[in-house]
Design an enzyme around this catalytic site. Structure first.
Site, short mmCIF file in Angstrom:
data_model
loop_
_atom_site.label_atom_id
_atom_site.label_comp_id
_atom_site.label_asym_id
_atom_site.label_seq_id
_atom_site.Cartn_x
_atom_site.Cartn_y
_atom_site.Cartn_z
N GLU A 180 0.83 -1.21 0.08
CA GLU A 180 0.01 -0.04 0.21
C GLU A 180 0.83 1.35 0.09
O GLU A 180 1.74 1.49 -0.87
CB GLU A 180 -1.00 -0.06 1.19
CG GLU A 180 -2.00 -1.26 0.88
CD GLU A 180 -2.92 -1.22 2.26
OE1 GLU A 180 -2.99 -0.48 3.08
OE2 GLU A 180 -3.89 -2.26 2.42
N HIS A 181 0.64 2.12 0.74
CA HIS A 181 1.44 3.54 0.95
C HIS A 181 2.24 3.64 2.40
O HIS A 181 1.61 3.28 3.01
CB HIS A 181 0.63 4.73 0.68
CG HIS A 181 -0.21 4.53 -0.58
ND1 HIS A 181 0.32 4.77 -1.73
CD2 HIS A 181 -1.47 4.62 -0.87
CE1 HIS A 181 -0.43 4.77 -2.79
NE2 HIS A 181 -1.61 4.57 -2.23
#
Length: 582
Positions: free
Chosen positions: A221-222
């Site tokens: 993800e981030h």
């Protein structure tokens, strides 16, 4: 004889059930030592504490840099206490004697009995023993392996891809005709570069996968603030490849006799449409109240970057470029053709740096680049995002910013918009770097020249970005940060994009070993897929739920299912020659 056979069948069935449970992250029991295992969610485990005196157990996650230790549980002497811990990121535990405060700073060692960094896993049960002589953490129940579903899925996808390739090869041999071969030089020059569509398709497919949850794996993800996770590569890749296509489209327009002013007008119209469409799409996830409407977002960042990079190139690019004579002029002709773009990039970098390190809230330190809140033990709690956050809150207002960023969830503090105003400057720089790569396609005709230049630029950008970041996540002058779209982030992600494009180009256009499938079709309709998957974010059959969505395995299946549907839609659109652009 029958009893022996029945026992063998039973043992085989039990073994098969255990193996399936192992692969599918089954916790294995509803209850363990009085603890209800069924209430644990994804990336959670139990910690049981035992102490011979009154203690407070504190922890801080590696995801929260320089944050204070937060109280998890007070344990009385001679008693047990249990609590749920997160296993997504590793944490540091501290046990203090006689403390009950909600937070403890890292500098406070008064009453500290021990500090531990246990390695815990999903659905595990762990026992913390705290005494005056020290502490230890023991495993009472082994955790599940969260990566088994990912390995299983990768095996299935690779097998399906290989099977598809073999069937396609067989069918092509059966249906062989007198069409031009892909190896013909004339066709290779005229044909659209497959690598560009393949690269764009890879970016949009992975973007959909990440937006669909990526199976709950945090590293796909981030990054919460500083650092680089796999999901952080998607947006800059999409933005950069947009810049790569600019010289090709402008040259095509010049070749068709389109006046320069019409090209610029088309760029402005397309940018405005993209920006307005982005504001509309913000209301899918956010409020549609006019006083709370989020102004900036993904499409808005793309629109501004495209307007700056494409508009400037269309205004300054010569219709017929004649490179300087001599070996040096021929070797650098692609760079010299973009000389004004490099000047603009330098101006934008200087402006961004000046604003970042000079402009600041009167109550905040100049040059602050942190997330605010608990960061660095509340050194600047209301200064989230530094100059970028201050400019957004000042000019746009807090209510018009993204309210639910990961950084705010972890650190607290006022809202910051990861696609805010100041980052548009460095995003435009990244698009201009893409323009340079596109100019290499135009002016360097051989495969070797193109690939060697892309890889050389990749090495230069990677080293420059790493130097700015101090070869670390947190301690550089300009850390790698997607939320701020820092220059180190631009340089490092551009280097990754150049390396990936070189690989795609080698396989699809130079060697013609790969036709770009299954990514090329999504790359031909990238904007349509992005808008479509956003609009259908909560609609069946793209997304579904079952009563228990608490494992990586089931979330991975749901994310891959939704992504695969959009890939199939893209192939159907390409088959019917339906291509949607702004």
């Amino acid at each position: 004889m029958n009893e022996t056979m029945n026992e063998t069948v039973t043992d085989t069935w039990m073994w098969l059930r255990d193996v399936m449970g192992w692969w599918l992250e089954d916790s294995g029991a509803e209850e363990h030592q009085g603890l209800n295992m069924s209430v644990l969610k994804m990336d959670q485990a139990y910690m049981v504490g035992v102490a011979d005196r009154d203690v407070g157990v504190y922890s801080v996650s590696d995801d929260c840099f320089r944050c204070p230790f937060e109280l998890q549980k007070n344990i009385s002497a001679g008693t047990k206490g249990w609590w749920v811990v997160s296993t997504a990121r590793r944490s540091t535990l501290r046990v203090y004697e006689g403390f009950t405060d909600d937070y403890m700073t890292a500098r406070n060692t008064s009453g500290l009995l021990c500090q531990l960094r246990p390695n815990m896993g999903q659905f595990g049960v762990y026992t913390l023993n705290a005494t005056g002589e020290g502490c230890d953490v023991r495993t009472s129940k082994e955790p599940v392996d969260i990566y088994m579903p990912l390995l299983l899925l990768l095996g299935v996808l690779i097998g399906a891809w290989l099977l598809y390739g073999v069937l396609k090869l067989i069918m092509s041999r059966v249906r062989r005709s007198a069409k031009l071969r892909y190896g013909d030089k004339e066709l290779a020059i005229q044909q659209r570069l497959r690598a560009l569509d393949t690269f764009r398709g890879m970016a949009i497919v992975f973007m959909i996968f990440v937006n669909d949850g990526a199976g709950g794996y945090w590293w796909m993800e981030h990054a919460t603030w500083n650092g680089l996770a796999a999901g952080d590569l998607v947006f800059p890749a999409f933005l950069w490849i947009m810049g790569v296509c600019v010289p090709l489209s402008v040259k095509s327009a010049f070749a068709k006799g389109v006046p320069r002013w019409k090209i610029v007008l088309h760029i402005i119209r397309r940018s405005v449409m993209m920006f307005l469409l982005g504001i509309t799409m913000n209301t899918i996830y956010g409020s549609n109240m006019l006083g709370e409407l989020r102004i900036f977002g993904v499409l808005q960042r793309l629109a501004v970057s495209y307007l700056v990079a494409a508009g400037f190139y269309a205004l300054t690019a010569p219709k017929y470029y004649t490179p300087p004579r001599g070996a040096c002029g021929q070797a650098l002709k692609d760079v010299l053709s973009c000389a004004w773009c490099w000047v603009l990039a330098g101006v934008l970098i200087a402006l961004h740096s000046a604003l970042t390190f000079i402009v600041h809230d009167p109550e905040c330190p100049a040059g602050y680049l942190g997330p605010g809140g608990k960061h660095d033990e509340w050194v600047a709690p209301e200064c989230s995002g530094g100059a970028a956050g201050f400019i957004d809150r000042l000019l746009l207002g807090e209510s018009h910013l993204y309210q639910h960023s990961d950084a705010r969830n972890v650190y607290g503090g006022p809202p910051t918009d990861p696609e805010g105003m100041l980052g548009c400057l460095t995003s435009a720089v990244q698009a201009l770097f893409g323009v340079q790569a596109g100019a290499t396609v135009l002016l360097q005709r051989s495969h070797k020249a193109r690939i060697s230049r892309w890889l050389a630029w990749a090495l230069v950008f990677a080293l420059a970005g790493a130097l700015l970041a101090g070869f670390s996540r947190e301690h550089g002058v300009v850390p790698i940060n997607k939320n701020l779209w820092s220059m180190s982030f631009v340089l490092v992600t551009t280097a990754v994009c150049l390396a990936l494009l070189s690989i795609c180009y080698t396989l699809t256009d130079a060697w013609r070993f790969w036709d770009g499938g299954p990514f090329r079709a999504p790359g031909l309709n990238a904007i349509a897929l992005y808008i479509g998957h956003s609009v259908c974010a909560h609609l069946f059959p793209f997304h579904w739920r079952v009563p228990e969505m608490q494992t990586h395995g089931i979330r991975l299946v749901e994310a891959v299912w939704g992504t695969a549907l959009w890939v199939i839609i893209a192939h159907v659109m390409a088959k019917k020659k339906v291509f949607i652009t702004l």
